[in-house]
Design a protein around this motif. Structure first.
Motif, PDB file in Angstrom:
ATOM      1  N   PHE A  26       0.954  -1.287  -0.008  1.00  0.00           N
ATOM      2  CA  PHE A  26       0.011   0.005  -0.176  1.00  0.00           C
ATOM      3  C   PHE A  26       0.886   1.321   0.126  1.00  0.00           C
ATOM      4  N   ALA A  27       1.709   1.380   0.954  1.00  0.00           N
ATOM      5  CA  ALA A  27       2.766   2.511   1.125  1.00  0.00           C
ATOM      6  C   ALA A  27       3.651   2.437  -0.273  1.00  0.00           C
ATOM      7  N   ALA A  28       4.079   1.560  -0.749  1.00  0.00           N
ATOM      8  CA  ALA A  28       4.633   1.870  -2.022  1.00  0.00           C
ATOM      9  C   ALA A  28       3.802   2.143  -3.225  1.00  0.00           C
ATOM     10  N   GLY A  29       2.592   1.703  -3.407  1.00  0.00           N
ATOM     11  CA  GLY A  29       1.689   2.201  -4.249  1.00  0.00           C
ATOM     12  C   GLY A  29       1.427   3.726  -4.147  1.00  0.00           C
ATOM     13  N   ALA A  30       1.267   4.424  -2.952  1.00  0.00           N
ATOM     14  CA  ALA A  30       1.273   5.461  -2.772  1.00  0.00           C
ATOM     15  C   ALA A  30       2.554   6.319  -3.289  1.00  0.00           C
TER      16      ALA A  30
END
Length: 163
Positions: A26-30
């Motif tokens: 999720f953080a990498a996507g953001a």
């Protein structure tokens, strides 16, 4: 009295490494969205009107329920869950299966509250990059939410007048 301080939960079933993998994704996507948006010159809005927040919130509610509870989208959940029981209003309740990342994904996709964070992140990213498109998709999902509530109200009214 002995306690096992090494265990996170009583059954020792919480797939913490799987949760960490999902949180990292999720953080990498953001981060990837932010980098791509900056490189493409996407101007983030200075403010988001309250109406758009309500629209995005309603759309997030509906999309998360469609993904996590709808019978038709069970093919998305099937590799990670099994059908536990039939729910109300044509919905189904799935239970996560497996262990590790598979179980963590199963818990994510069978929980509308959990799925909502991912849906909201996606809708907000779309809103930042293409606000008109995001609003149109959100209007469609919000219209489904209103239709659902009207269906429930109609059913409730029919039951009251028959009984």
């Amino acid at each position: 009295m002995t306690t096992d301080d090494g265990r996170y939960d009583d059954q020792d079933e919480a797939p913490l490494a799987g949760y960490a993998t999902l949180a990292t994704a999720f953080a990498a996507g953001a981060v990837l969205f932010s980098v791509a948006a900056r490189r493409r010159g996407v101007r983030l809005p200075d403010r988001v009107p309250p109406w758009d927040v309500a629209l995005l919130g309603t759309a997030t509610f509906k999309a998360s329920r469609l993904l996590s509870k709808d019978r038709i989208t069970s093919f998305v959940r099937a590799p990670f869950t099994r059908r536990a029981e039939e729910g109300a209003g044509g919905e189904v309740n799935d239970a996560p299966r497996g262990s590790g990342v598979r179980r963590a994904v199963g818990e994510l996709v069978s929980c509308p509250f959990c799925t909502a964070a991912w849906v909201a992140g996606s809708l907000v990213a779309c809103y930042a990059a293409a606000p008109r498109s995001a609003r149109l998709v959100s209007v469609g999902l919000s219209a489904l939410t209103v239709a659902d509530w009207l269906q429930y109200a109609w059913t409730w009214t029919e039951q009251k007048t028959e009984g």
